[in-house]
Design an enzyme around this catalytic site. Structure first.
Site, PDB file in Angstrom:
ATOM      1  N   SER A   1       8.919 -20.895  48.974  1.00  0.00           N
ATOM      2  CA  SER A   1       8.148 -20.713  47.748  1.00  0.00           C
ATOM      3  C   SER A   1       7.328 -21.958  47.431  1.00  0.00           C
ATOM      4  O   SER A   1       7.746 -23.088  47.730  1.00  0.00           O
ATOM      5  CB  SER A   1       9.093 -20.413  46.578  1.00  0.00           C
ATOM      6  OG  SER A   1       8.420 -20.484  45.341  1.00  0.00           O
TER       7      SER A   1
ATOM      8  N   TYR B   1      15.934 -22.260  41.200  1.00  0.00           N
ATOM      9  CA  TYR B   1      15.306 -21.391  42.203  1.00  0.00           C
ATOM     10  C   TYR B   1      14.585 -22.234  43.250  1.00  0.00           C
ATOM     11  O   TYR B   1      14.751 -22.036  44.460  1.00  0.00           O
ATOM     12  CB  TYR B   1      14.335 -20.437  41.519  1.00  0.00           C
ATOM     13  CG  TYR B   1      13.457 -19.664  42.485  1.00  0.00           C
ATOM     14  CD1 TYR B   1      13.989 -18.645  43.264  1.00  0.00           C
ATOM     15  CD2 TYR B   1      12.105 -19.969  42.620  1.00  0.00           C
ATOM     16  CE1 TYR B   1      13.192 -17.943  44.165  1.00  0.00           C
ATOM     17  CE2 TYR B   1      11.300 -19.272  43.501  1.00  0.00           C
ATOM     18  CZ  TYR B   1      11.842 -18.262  44.273  1.00  0.00           C
ATOM     19  OH  TYR B   1      11.057 -17.582  45.171  1.00  0.00           O
TER      20      TYR B   1
END
Length: 335
Positions: free
Chosen positions: A145, A170
């Site tokens: 990501s 995350y």
């Protein structure tokens, strides 16, 4: 692409936004797709079931698997934390490679439920790596990501930049995935490629992401919260461009045999207020904006440098933001 008519590929998170579209893309060029998804309730599972119906999967069994009419897509309802199930899937459908997209998604939710991120993104990914170690895989492509870049100032983001200051759990789990993959490649020579996705959007998107949240509010005449007082930019990348890039990465002979981490994005950040204005125009309605402070875990700007990706594949995004939003809003209104 080479002749891959006989190839079988495992796609994790197949009922998710990217996984669903990637399954369609791989089926289109002749792969037999085996997918797994636990259909959790992080957001409404009905959307995930609707995606599966688009793939021709009309029945979801608690055990075993279901398939579409031409048996080109096989679906298992299950969790990547279940190592025994992953091994069973391999023994039943011996796939040659993996596109790993399953994850506990969302930056803000990681503040509320951190255990879900460690369970799925760390333990689950370890099971994928162990599966690849136990069986010879042509290539394992996994989702990282752009959030790993954190609050660093340098723009555009380059894979050569240090990523040692994540601002959400995350992001930390995605950075951990990259380090785990590097270790497994070093020890076991597994061919692995991590892709740092940049703000993927389009039809069948996640309802917790800005396009869906804003579109729903615009349609219903509700105000929207604009965080960081609108001083945000995102490198919005249309889903079809992402899936084409993932497919090319998976097929790249030059990437097989090594471990690389590559940005995959549009390379053209869009101001959040401009994005909202384009969305308003596409839906034919204005929306009231409530300007708020930045939320914990949010970064101010994302901007992909894709020069390293260009060395391996001919990745060029084709869908302009105005066209992408048009496609998205057409689907949104019909859905």
């Amino acid at each position: 692409m080479k002749n891959i008519k006989a190839d079988i590929i495992l796609i994790t998170g197949i009922a998710g936004f990217i996984g669903f579209h990637q399954a369609l893309r791989m089926k289109k060029v002749g792969y037999k797709v085996v997918g797994i998804d636990n259909l959790n309730d992080y957001y409404d599972p009905q959307l995930k079931l609707a995606r599966l119906r688009e793939l021709g999967i009309t029945v979801v069994e608690e055990e075993g698997f279901t398939t579409n009419s031409d048996q080109s897509i096989i679906f298992y309802k299950g969790d990547i934390q279940d190592a025994a199930l992953l091994e069973q899937i391999y023994q039943t459908h011996p796939f040659q490679g993996i596109i790993h997209l399953a994850a506990q998604a969302g930056v803000r939710y990681s503040v509320e439920n951190p255990h879900a991120y460690v369970d799925t993104n760390i333990k689950g990914f370890l099971n994928i790596l162990e599966l690849a170690r136990a069986h010879t895989m042509e290539h394992v492509v996994y989702a990282s990501s752009s959030s790993v870049y954190g609050m660093q100032a340098a723009q555009p983001f380059s894979e050569n930049d240090p990523c040692n200051h994540p601002v959400s759990l995350y992001a930390a789990t995605k950075k951990a995935n990259e380090m785990m993959a590097e270790c497994y490649h070093h020890l076991y020579k597994i061919p692995l490629t991590g892709l740092r996705f940049f703000t993927v959007y389009g039809p069948w998107g996640r309802p917790d992401m800005a396009p869906m949240l804003f579109a729903q509010a615009i349609i219903e005449g509700r105000p929207i919260k604009v965080f960081n007082h609108g001083k945000q930019k995102r490198d919005f990348t249309y889903i079809d461009d992402i899936c084409e890039g993932v497919a090319q990465v998976y097929e790249s002979e030059r990437l097989r045999g090594q471990h690389d981490i590559l940005n995959i994005g549009n390379g053209a950040p869009v101001n959040l207020l401009d994005f909202i204005e384009t969305l308003e125009h596409a839906l034919g309605k204005a929306v009231e904006k409530v300007f708020c402070d930045a939320q914990p875990g949010d970064v101010e700007e994302t901007y992909a440098n894709t020069n390293n990706l260009d060395k391996y594949i001919s990745f060029k995004t084709k869908v302009k933001i105005s066209d992408g939003i048009h496609h998205f809003t057409n689907w949104f209104k019909s859905y």
